[in-house]
Design a protein around this motif. Structure first.
Motif, mmCIF file in Angstrom:
data_model
loop_
_atom_site.group_PDB
_atom_site.id
_atom_site.type_symbol
_atom_site.label_atom_id
_atom_site.label_comp_id
_atom_site.label_asym_id
_atom_site.label_seq_id
_atom_site.Cartn_x
_atom_site.Cartn_y
_atom_site.Cartn_z
ATOM 1 N N TYR A 91 -20.873 0.547 2.679
ATOM 2 C CA TYR A 91 -19.964 0.391 1.574
ATOM 3 C C TYR A 91 -20.588 -0.595 0.501
ATOM 4 O O TYR A 91 -21.360 -1.586 1.028
ATOM 5 C CB TYR A 91 -18.451 -0.035 1.607
ATOM 6 N N GLY A 134 -13.152 -2.028 -5.988
ATOM 7 C CA GLY A 134 -12.737 -1.757 -4.320
ATOM 8 C C GLY A 134 -14.068 -1.630 -3.703
ATOM 9 O O GLY A 134 -15.207 -1.674 -4.214
ATOM 10 N N LEU A 135 -13.828 -0.760 -2.571
ATOM 11 C CA LEU A 135 -15.243 -0.453 -1.968
ATOM 12 C C LEU A 135 -15.613 1.116 -2.105
ATOM 13 O O LEU A 135 -14.705 1.782 -2.299
ATOM 14 C CB LEU A 135 -14.629 -0.535 -0.436
ATOM 15 N N LEU A 181 -13.656 10.214 11.121
ATOM 16 C CA LEU A 181 -13.759 9.748 9.775
ATOM 17 C C LEU A 181 -12.304 9.210 9.520
ATOM 18 O O LEU A 181 -12.441 8.110 8.603
ATOM 19 C CB LEU A 181 -13.989 11.040 8.869
ATOM 20 N N THR A 210 -9.371 4.166 12.192
ATOM 21 C CA THR A 210 -9.430 2.560 11.791
ATOM 22 C C THR A 210 -10.932 2.336 11.691
ATOM 23 O O THR A 210 -11.582 2.723 12.731
ATOM 24 C CB THR A 210 -8.609 1.837 12.970
ATOM 25 N N GLN A 211 -11.438 1.753 10.718
ATOM 26 C CA GLN A 211 -12.723 1.298 10.558
ATOM 27 C C GLN A 211 -12.868 -0.216 10.904
ATOM 28 O O GLN A 211 -11.888 -1.098 10.415
ATOM 29 C CB GLN A 211 -13.246 1.345 9.199
ATOM 30 N N ASN A 255 -4.099 12.784 5.081
ATOM 31 C CA ASN A 255 -3.765 12.641 6.546
ATOM 32 C C ASN A 255 -3.181 11.475 6.815
ATOM 33 O O ASN A 255 -2.642 11.558 7.742
ATOM 34 C CB ASN A 255 -5.192 13.017 6.959
ATOM 35 N N ASN A 256 -3.773 10.428 6.677
ATOM 36 C CA ASN A 256 -3.297 8.967 6.670
ATOM 37 C C ASN A 256 -3.261 8.013 5.849
ATOM 38 O O ASN A 256 -4.293 8.458 4.865
ATOM 39 C CB ASN A 256 -3.586 8.440 7.977
ATOM 40 N N GLN A 291 -4.042 4.047 5.167
ATOM 41 C CA GLN A 291 -4.493 2.574 5.914
ATOM 42 C C GLN A 291 -4.071 1.235 5.349
ATOM 43 O O GLN A 291 -4.556 1.620 3.860
ATOM 44 C CB GLN A 291 -5.698 2.661 6.646
ATOM 45 N N TYR A 314 -5.826 -2.672 4.727
ATOM 46 C CA TYR A 314 -6.524 -3.623 5.028
ATOM 47 C C TYR A 314 -6.446 -4.908 4.584
ATOM 48 O O TYR A 314 -5.917 -5.064 3.196
ATOM 49 C CB TYR A 314 -7.788 -3.368 4.854
ATOM 50 N N HIS A 331 -8.420 -4.279 9.433
ATOM 51 C CA HIS A 331 -7.416 -3.269 9.543
ATOM 52 C C HIS A 331 -6.159 -4.032 9.837
ATOM 53 O O HIS A 331 -5.818 -4.882 10.773
ATOM 54 C CB HIS A 331 -7.830 -2.235 10.478
ATOM 55 N N LEU A 338 -2.128 1.617 10.162
ATOM 56 C CA LEU A 338 -2.345 3.065 9.887
ATOM 57 C C LEU A 338 -1.099 3.820 9.960
ATOM 58 O O LEU A 338 -0.345 3.711 11.043
ATOM 59 C CB LEU A 338 -3.328 3.474 10.557
ATOM 60 N N PHE A 352 -5.980 -4.221 0.607
ATOM 61 C CA PHE A 352 -6.418 -2.967 0.159
ATOM 62 C C PHE A 352 -5.593 -1.692 0.935
ATOM 63 O O PHE A 352 -5.296 -1.734 2.128
ATOM 64 C CB PHE A 352 -7.787 -2.777 0.419
ATOM 65 N N VAL A 371 -7.069 8.828 3.543
ATOM 66 C CA VAL A 371 -7.740 9.789 4.168
ATOM 67 C C VAL A 371 -7.261 11.086 3.613
ATOM 68 O O VAL A 371 -6.023 11.446 4.041
ATOM 69 C CB VAL A 371 -7.746 9.728 5.651
ATOM 70 N N TYR A 376 -10.063 17.128 4.100
ATOM 71 C CA TYR A 376 -9.977 16.134 5.084
ATOM 72 C C TYR A 376 -11.469 15.296 5.266
ATOM 73 O O TYR A 376 -12.589 15.880 4.889
ATOM 74 C CB TYR A 376 -9.711 16.759 6.529
ATOM 75 N N GLY A 377 -11.217 13.991 5.147
ATOM 76 C CA GLY A 377 -12.392 13.460 5.347
ATOM 77 C C GLY A 377 -12.331 11.774 5.207
ATOM 78 O O GLY A 377 -11.320 11.370 5.752
ATOM 79 N N LYS A 378 -13.426 11.039 4.702
ATOM 80 C CA LYS A 378 -13.408 9.676 4.765
ATOM 81 C C LYS A 378 -12.506 8.881 4.058
ATOM 82 O O LYS A 378 -11.552 9.337 3.028
ATOM 83 C CB LYS A 378 -14.687 9.260 4.450
ATOM 84 N N LEU A 379 -12.273 7.646 4.179
ATOM 85 C CA LEU A 379 -11.503 6.630 3.662
ATOM 86 C C LEU A 379 -11.735 6.394 2.064
ATOM 87 O O LEU A 379 -12.987 6.353 1.988
ATOM 88 C CB LEU A 379 -11.527 5.286 4.411
ATOM 89 N N PHE A 427 -10.904 3.607 -0.689
ATOM 90 C CA PHE A 427 -10.326 2.158 -1.012
ATOM 91 C C PHE A 427 -9.829 2.454 -2.282
ATOM 92 O O PHE A 427 -10.336 2.817 -3.554
ATOM 93 C CB PHE A 427 -11.125 1.317 -0.637
ATOM 94 N N GLY A 428 -8.513 1.462 -2.695
ATOM 95 C CA GLY A 428 -7.952 1.171 -3.851
ATOM 96 C C GLY A 428 -8.704 -0.177 -4.240
ATOM 97 O O GLY A 428 -9.545 -0.666 -3.479
#
Lengths: 113, 113
Positions: free
Chosen positions: A35, A42-43, A98, A101-102, B30-31, B33, B35, B45, B48, B88, B92, B98-101, B103-104
């Motif tokens: 990232y 943001g990221l 994906l 939690t990262q 999907n979820n 999170q 941070y 983290h 979630l 943050f 997802v 469906y896929g990656k995070l 971020f705001g």
């Protein structure tokens, strides 16, 4: 466990120079990510990998290349650095999905003059 | 864009008070999170919460999710100076996306001793 580590912590480049950022994780995670974080943005995901030998483009891949030759390492390359690539770069990993939690590294601060 | 948007952008409170941060998003997830990022450090983290959950707790943290309003909130109770950080939310995407995070831009929380 060291978790996710990044090398170097800080670097200054001149426009046109190249460099490689190294990310290493010791958690046996399948997924790894790069990232960039810019003020007020943001990221943003640059590239990611879902396993050894695989790479995929993220949201802002232009100007960057990546390689995942070993499961524990994920390299981010800048072939010809530009001032717009001045940013803080974070590597992250997740176990097998994906959406999970990262875990983030401490970041690399890059200044391109 | 799937990007979460945090509100407020900055929050300043006294130690012992509660802090509430909000996150809104645009499409199904999907979820979601949360941070935390301390100044100059990587992201850590916190919680979630999945799309079929409405509330989760972790210590002094309480997260709620309202999928009908496409929003989430993070409540930190009895805040401490050590809670000073940027927070943050990351989403997802669900369904066919469906896929990656993603971020705001984050909420900067300052807790005064």
């Amino acid at each position: 466990n060291a978790g996710v580590t990044q090398t170097p912590k800080f670097r200054v480049l001149k426009t046109g120079q190249s460099m490689t950022l190294l990310c290493a994780q010791d958690m046996n995670h399948e997924y790894m990510y790069w990232y960039r974080q810019d003020p007020g943005m943001g990221l943003r995901l640059i590239h990611y990998s879902v396993g050894e030998g695989t790479t995929a483009k993220g949201e802002v891949p232009d100007g960057y290349n990546v390689s995942r030759l070993k499961k524990q390492n994920f390299l981010l390359g800048l072939e010809s650095a530009a001032p717009s690539q001045t940013s803080v770069y974070f590597c992250a990993s997740s176990y097998r999905n994906l959406a999970e939690t990262q875990y983030f590294g401490p970041g690399t601060r890059l200044l391109v003059l | 864009s799937q990007q979460g948007e945090e509100d407020p952008q900055a929050l300043s409170i006294q130690e012992g008070e509660n802090a509430t941060m909000n996150c809104s998003y645009k499409t199904s997830i999907n979820n979601l999170q949360w941070y935390r990022q301390n100044s100059g450090r990587g992201l850590v983290h916190l919680i979630l919460i999945r799309s079929n959950e409405r509330e989760k707790h972790s210590g002094r943290l309480r997260v709620t999710l309202d999928t009908s309003k496409k929003s989430s909130s993070l409540l930190i109770t009895a805040s401490r100076a050590a809670d000073t950080a940027s927070y943050f939310c990351a989403t997802v995407a669900g369904g066919t996306s469906y896929g990656k995070l993603t971020f705001g831009q984050g909420t900067i929380l300052t807790v005064h001793p």
